[in-house]
Design a protein around this motif. Structure first.
Motif, PDB file in Angstrom:
ATOM      1  N   ARG A  42       0.811  -1.215   0.000  1.00 20.82           N
ATOM      2  CA  ARG A  42       0.000   0.000   0.000  1.00 20.82           C
ATOM      3  C   ARG A  42       0.849   1.272   0.000  1.00 20.82           C
ATOM      4  O   ARG A  42       0.308   2.372   0.088  1.00 20.82           O
ATOM      5  CB  ARG A  42      -0.938  -0.002   1.211  1.00 20.82           C
ATOM      6  N   MET A  43       2.167   1.124  -0.079  1.00 19.72           N
ATOM      7  CA  MET A  43       3.060   2.279  -0.031  1.00 19.72           C
ATOM      8  C   MET A  43       3.700   2.541  -1.382  1.00 19.72           C
ATOM      9  O   MET A  43       3.680   1.699  -2.279  1.00 19.72           O
ATOM     10  CB  MET A  43       4.153   2.050   1.029  1.00 19.72           C
ATOM     11  N   ILE A  51      10.683  12.523 -11.983  1.00 14.95           N
ATOM     12  CA  ILE A  51      10.123  11.426 -12.768  1.00 14.95           C
ATOM     13  C   ILE A  51      10.520  11.585 -14.224  1.00 14.95           C
ATOM     14  O   ILE A  51      10.213  12.581 -14.859  1.00 14.95           O
ATOM     15  CB  ILE A  51       8.593  11.376 -12.664  1.00 14.95           C
ATOM     16  N   LYS A  52      11.219  10.605 -14.723  1.00 12.69           N
ATOM     17  CA  LYS A  52      11.613  10.622 -16.118  1.00 12.69           C
ATOM     18  C   LYS A  52      12.000   9.212 -16.498  1.00 12.69           C
ATOM     19  O   LYS A  52      12.735   8.545 -15.777  1.00 12.69           O
ATOM     20  CB  LYS A  52      12.805  11.550 -16.348  1.00 12.69           C
ATOM     21  N   GLY A  53      11.534   8.727 -17.639  1.00 12.66           N
ATOM     22  CA  GLY A  53      11.895   7.386 -18.022  1.00 12.66           C
ATOM     23  C   GLY A  53      11.337   7.008 -19.366  1.00 12.66           C
ATOM     24  O   GLY A  53      10.657   7.783 -20.013  1.00 12.66           O
ATOM     25  N   MET A  54      11.648   5.795 -19.780  1.00 14.89           N
ATOM     26  CA  MET A  54      11.234   5.308 -21.093  1.00 14.89           C
ATOM     27  C   MET A  54      10.053   4.348 -21.001  1.00 14.89           C
ATOM     28  O   MET A  54       9.358   4.134 -21.977  1.00 14.89           O
ATOM     29  CB  MET A  54      12.403   4.585 -21.761  1.00 14.89           C
ATOM     30  N   LEU A  55       9.834   3.762 -19.843  1.00 15.18           N
ATOM     31  CA  LEU A  55       8.784   2.761 -19.697  1.00 15.18           C
ATOM     32  C   LEU A  55       7.525   3.370 -19.114  1.00 15.18           C
ATOM     33  O   LEU A  55       7.581   4.315 -18.337  1.00 15.18           O
ATOM     34  CB  LEU A  55       9.259   1.627 -18.789  1.00 15.18           C
ATOM     35  N   ALA A  56       6.390   2.806 -19.488  1.00 16.97           N
ATOM     36  CA  ALA A  56       5.129   3.277 -18.921  1.00 16.97           C
ATOM     37  C   ALA A  56       5.045   2.867 -17.469  1.00 16.97           C
ATOM     38  O   ALA A  56       5.413   1.764 -17.090  1.00 16.97           O
ATOM     39  CB  ALA A  56       3.966   2.678 -19.699  1.00 16.97           C
ATOM     40  N   GLY A  57       4.567   3.765 -16.626  1.00 16.67           N
ATOM     41  CA  GLY A  57       4.431   3.472 -15.207  1.00 16.67           C
ATOM     42  C   GLY A  57       3.140   4.044 -14.676  1.00 16.67           C
ATOM     43  O   GLY A  57       2.252   4.430 -15.423  1.00 16.67           O
ATOM     44  N   LYS A  58       3.047   4.126 -13.358  1.00 18.31           N
ATOM     45  CA  LYS A  58       1.819   4.586 -12.718  1.00 18.31           C
ATOM     46  C   LYS A  58       1.870   6.041 -12.288  1.00 18.31           C
ATOM     47  O   LYS A  58       0.908   6.561 -11.770  1.00 18.31           O
ATOM     48  CB  LYS A  58       1.531   3.714 -11.482  1.00 18.31           C
ATOM     49  N   ALA A 143       9.114  -0.133  -4.504  1.00 20.79           N
ATOM     50  CA  ALA A 143       9.363   0.422  -5.836  1.00 20.79           C
ATOM     51  C   ALA A 143       8.825  -0.501  -6.928  1.00 20.79           C
ATOM     52  O   ALA A 143       8.132  -0.056  -7.855  1.00 20.79           O
ATOM     53  CB  ALA A 143      10.857   0.663  -6.027  1.00 20.79           C
ATOM     54  N   LEU A 144       9.143  -1.786  -6.836  1.00 18.28           N
ATOM     55  CA  LEU A 144       8.703  -2.736  -7.864  1.00 18.28           C
ATOM     56  C   LEU A 144       7.189  -2.880  -7.877  1.00 18.28           C
ATOM     57  O   LEU A 144       6.575  -3.009  -8.942  1.00 18.28           O
ATOM     58  CB  LEU A 144       9.367  -4.093  -7.647  1.00 18.28           C
ATOM     59  N   SER A 145       6.560  -2.854  -6.711  1.00 16.64           N
ATOM     60  CA  SER A 145       5.106  -2.960  -6.640  1.00 16.64           C
ATOM     61  C   SER A 145       4.429  -1.747  -7.253  1.00 16.64           C
ATOM     62  O   SER A 145       3.285  -1.829  -7.701  1.00 16.64           O
ATOM     63  CB  SER A 145       4.649  -3.129  -5.181  1.00 16.64           C
ATOM     64  N   GLY A 146       5.134  -0.617  -7.285  1.00 17.76           N
ATOM     65  CA  GLY A 146       4.592   0.596  -7.888  1.00 17.76           C
ATOM     66  C   GLY A 146       4.984   0.770  -9.332  1.00 17.76           C
ATOM     67  O   GLY A 146       4.861   1.872  -9.887  1.00 17.76           O
ATOM     68  N   ASP A 147       5.497  -0.298  -9.973  1.00 20.03           N
ATOM     69  CA  ASP A 147       5.931  -0.254 -11.372  1.00 20.03           C
ATOM     70  C   ASP A 147       7.070   0.725 -11.604  1.00 20.03           C
ATOM     71  O   ASP A 147       7.225   1.269 -12.696  1.00 20.03           O
ATOM     72  CB  ASP A 147       4.759   0.085 -12.309  1.00 20.03           C
ATOM     73  N   VAL A 170       6.849  -8.698 -10.500  1.00 18.49           N
ATOM     74  CA  VAL A 170       7.294 -10.044 -10.856  1.00 18.49           C
ATOM     75  C   VAL A 170       8.794 -10.208 -10.647  1.00 18.49           C
ATOM     76  O   VAL A 170       9.293 -11.331 -10.529  1.00 18.49           O
ATOM     77  CB  VAL A 170       6.911 -10.357 -12.324  1.00 18.49           C
ATOM     78  N   SER A 171       9.536  -9.098 -10.576  1.00 20.48           N
ATOM     79  CA  SER A 171      10.982  -9.156 -10.379  1.00 20.48           C
ATOM     80  C   SER A 171      11.384  -9.234  -8.910  1.00 20.48           C
ATOM     81  O   SER A 171      12.575  -9.317  -8.609  1.00 20.48           O
ATOM     82  CB  SER A 171      11.641  -7.922 -11.012  1.00 20.48           C
ATOM     83  N   SER A 172      10.425  -9.198  -8.006  1.00 10.95           N
ATOM     84  CA  SER A 172      10.736  -9.206  -6.566  1.00 10.95           C
ATOM     85  C   SER A 172      11.602 -10.388  -6.136  1.00 10.95           C
ATOM     86  O   SER A 172      12.535 -10.198  -5.339  1.00 10.95           O
ATOM     87  CB  SER A 172       9.442  -9.177  -5.747  1.00 10.95           C
TER      88      SER A 172
END
Length: 334
Positions: A42-43, A51-58, A143-147, A170-172
């Protein structure tokens, strides 16, 4: 014998003579209380404006992009994608306007964990090194849970172990295996590893371009700060690399309130040098004042440079540090 080894460039790395743990073993080593994972779900890592990047996130960035959340209109220009023309507006005004959407991107999160010998100090259920690695597991999972996009580096006088960038929940298991294996290796090697004599500056492992994040984002440095210099230089280097810097300062209860008295020989855990001292109430008072002054200095450095200073007492349960210390410091969102 276990120990640090040198790669082809002469850089010291953690050896890998200890077999890797299974994903389940790694999970239980890092999370004795598995219920903490549901709280971490939940965090999210507080991003600031990095925020800057090449991949789609949340996360909504400050740029216009290709998500489905409407941002604004702008006039049509030749070459624009006609599929984004708002035909309802065209029907009312006779003019073509393009619909723009907020660009949702991932946050680059970089974790740096101090693996020097002083981190092995501490009594009780876990020392500073174990605490830092478990805290890194928590932060990485958030971080991984938040994409978000995650990288992890362990450092001594150089970067000695690095996890290639991960993305998605999935990388956790890869994250947990990396940190759990590092914990086991460090436990075996701390008795044989000898720091370079000139490893007195935190700036040393951050002095090469490859040690710094390539993308702007959030950089966390987990350390006990046992360096003569280099802390401010490191903060400046990371900020110059476009990072929102969080300096997590870990000290054990024994370091904050040492239970010592009489004639003692104190040994520097990093360099192995010794000094004989007579420990009494006056010296302990001066020591506590010195620790408080050092904490104040780190706070000042971070405040003046726009970084965040977070102090962690490793005698405090990890769950409490997550729920209260990190949330109240506004480096995590719940």
């Amino acid at each position: 014998m276990s120990g640090s080894k040198a790669n082809e460039n002469g850089e010291h790395e953690l050896s890998s003579t200890i077999g890797s743990l299974t994903p389940q073993e790694a999970l239980h080593l890092l999370f004795p209380n598995l219920s903490l994972l549901s709280e971490l779900d939940r965090m999210s890592i507080r991003a600031g404006n990095r925020i800057k990047g090449m991949l789609a996130g949340k996360r909504r960035s400050s740029t216009i992009g290709g998500s489905q959340e409407f941002a604004d209109y702008r006039p049509y220009s030749p070459g624009d994608d006609v599929r984004r023309i708002d035909w309802n507006v065209y029907g009312r005004t006779g003019k073509a306007f393009m619909r723009q959407y907020w660009d949702e991107q991932e946050l680059q999160v970089s974790l740096y964990v101090d693996a020097s010998r002083s981190m092995a100090f501490g009594e009780g259920s876990m020392n500073k090194q174990q605490y830092a690695l478990r805290l890194a597991a928590c932060l990485g999972y958030v971080a991984l849970s938040g994409d978000d996009r995650l990288s992890v580096r362990l450092f001594r006088e150089r970067i000695v172990k690095e996890l290639q960038p991960l993305h998605g929940r999935v990388s956790s298991p890869k994250l947990f295996q990396f940190l759990a294996d590092a914990m086991k290796q460090l436990e075996a090697e701390n008795t044989t590893y000898a720091a370079e004599e000139d490893f007195t500056s935190l700036a040393m492992p951050f002095s090469t371009r490859s040690a710094l994040p390539r993308r702007s984002g959030s950089a966390w440095v987990l350390t006990d700060g046992m360096f003569d210099s280099g802390i401010e230089e490191t903060v400046v280097s990371l900020i110059a690399a476009g990072q929102r810097v969080v300096l997590v300062h870990l000290l054990s209860r024994e370091e904050l309130e040492p239970d010592l008295s009489g004639e003692l020989k104190l040994i520097d855990s990093e360099l192995g040098t010794a000094k004989e001292v007579a420990v009494g109430h006056k010296l302990l008072k001066e020591y506590r004042e010195a620790v408080a002054a050092f904490q104040s200095e780190l706070k000042r450095i971070c405040a003046e440079r726009g970084a965040v200073y977070v102090f962690v007492d490793t005698s405090v349960p990890l769950e409490v540090t997550i729920r209260h210390t990190l949330l109240s410091s506004q480096v995590l969102n719940s």
